[in-house]
Design a protein around this motif. Sequence first.
Motif, PDB file in Angstrom:
ATOM      1  N   ALA A 147       0.829  -1.209   0.000  1.00 15.50           N
ATOM      2  CA  ALA A 147       0.000   0.000   0.000  1.00 15.50           C
ATOM      3  C   ALA A 147       0.863   1.258   0.000  1.00 15.50           C
ATOM      4  O   ALA A 147       0.578   2.218  -0.733  1.00 15.50           O
ATOM      5  CB  ALA A 147      -0.933  -0.015   1.209  1.00 15.50           C
ATOM      6  N   GLN A 195       2.638   1.617  -3.436  1.00 18.13           N
ATOM      7  CA  GLN A 195       1.692   2.106  -4.447  1.00 18.13           C
ATOM      8  C   GLN A 195       1.389   3.580  -4.239  1.00 18.13           C
ATOM      9  O   GLN A 195       1.290   4.344  -5.207  1.00 18.13           O
ATOM     10  CB  GLN A 195       0.405   1.292  -4.417  1.00 18.13           C
ATOM     11  CG  GLN A 195       0.568  -0.098  -4.988  1.00 18.13           C
ATOM     12  CD  GLN A 195      -0.714  -0.918  -4.887  1.00 18.13           C
ATOM     13  OE1 GLN A 195      -1.633  -0.588  -4.141  1.00 18.13           O
ATOM     14  NE2 GLN A 195      -0.760  -2.009  -5.629  1.00 18.13           N
ATOM     15  N   ALA A 196       1.216   4.007  -2.994  1.00 15.77           N
ATOM     16  CA  ALA A 196       0.913   5.411  -2.709  1.00 15.77           C
ATOM     17  C   ALA A 196       2.054   6.321  -3.150  1.00 15.77           C
ATOM     18  O   ALA A 196       1.830   7.372  -3.765  1.00 15.77           O
ATOM     19  CB  ALA A 196       0.642   5.590  -1.217  1.00 15.77           C
ATOM     20  N   ALA A 229       1.272  11.465   0.748  1.00 13.85           N
ATOM     21  CA  ALA A 229       0.794  10.274   0.040  1.00 13.85           C
ATOM     22  C   ALA A 229       0.731   9.074   0.980  1.00 13.85           C
ATOM     23  O   ALA A 229      -0.240   8.309   0.959  1.00 13.85           O
ATOM     24  CB  ALA A 229       1.693   9.970  -1.155  1.00 13.85           C
ATOM     25  N   GLU A 263      -2.179   9.561   3.321  1.00 12.46           N
ATOM     26  CA  GLU A 263      -3.452   9.270   2.637  1.00 12.46           C
ATOM     27  C   GLU A 263      -3.710   7.779   2.542  1.00 12.46           C
ATOM     28  O   GLU A 263      -4.859   7.357   2.496  1.00 12.46           O
ATOM     29  CB  GLU A 263      -3.461   9.886   1.231  1.00 12.46           C
ATOM     30  CG  GLU A 263      -3.781  11.336   1.270  1.00 12.46           C
ATOM     31  CD  GLU A 263      -4.804  11.767   0.240  1.00 12.46           C
ATOM     32  OE1 GLU A 263      -5.347  10.950  -0.531  1.00 12.46           O
ATOM     33  OE2 GLU A 263      -5.070  12.955   0.240  1.00 12.46           O
ATOM     34  N   ALA A 264      -2.648   6.991   2.506  1.00 10.41           N
ATOM     35  CA  ALA A 264      -2.795   5.539   2.451  1.00 10.41           C
ATOM     36  C   ALA A 264      -3.154   4.961   3.822  1.00 10.41           C
ATOM     37  O   ALA A 264      -3.429   3.781   3.947  1.00 10.41           O
ATOM     38  CB  ALA A 264      -1.510   4.898   1.935  1.00 10.41           C
TER      39      ALA A 264
END
Length: 66
Positions: free
Chosen positions: A17, A20-21, A55, A58-59
């Motif tokens: 995760a 990816q973020a 980022a 946000e994840a």
Amino acid sequence: MIAFHVEDMSCGHCVAAITQAVQAVAPGAQVNVDLAAHRVEVASAEVDSSVLRAAIEEAGYSPQPL
């Protein structure tokens, strides 16, 4: 190299995760994760640390700059 301590990262899903973020905001970034040490290192010339930190937040994680 930008490094963060992410205490609430605990498994392979967390690693995926966060990776990816980071790559969503910096597609060319190289992300290295040491799960045992709760350390995320990002090599990117595209964005600064505040964008990467946002980022990761946000994840759903709590990155602290190193």
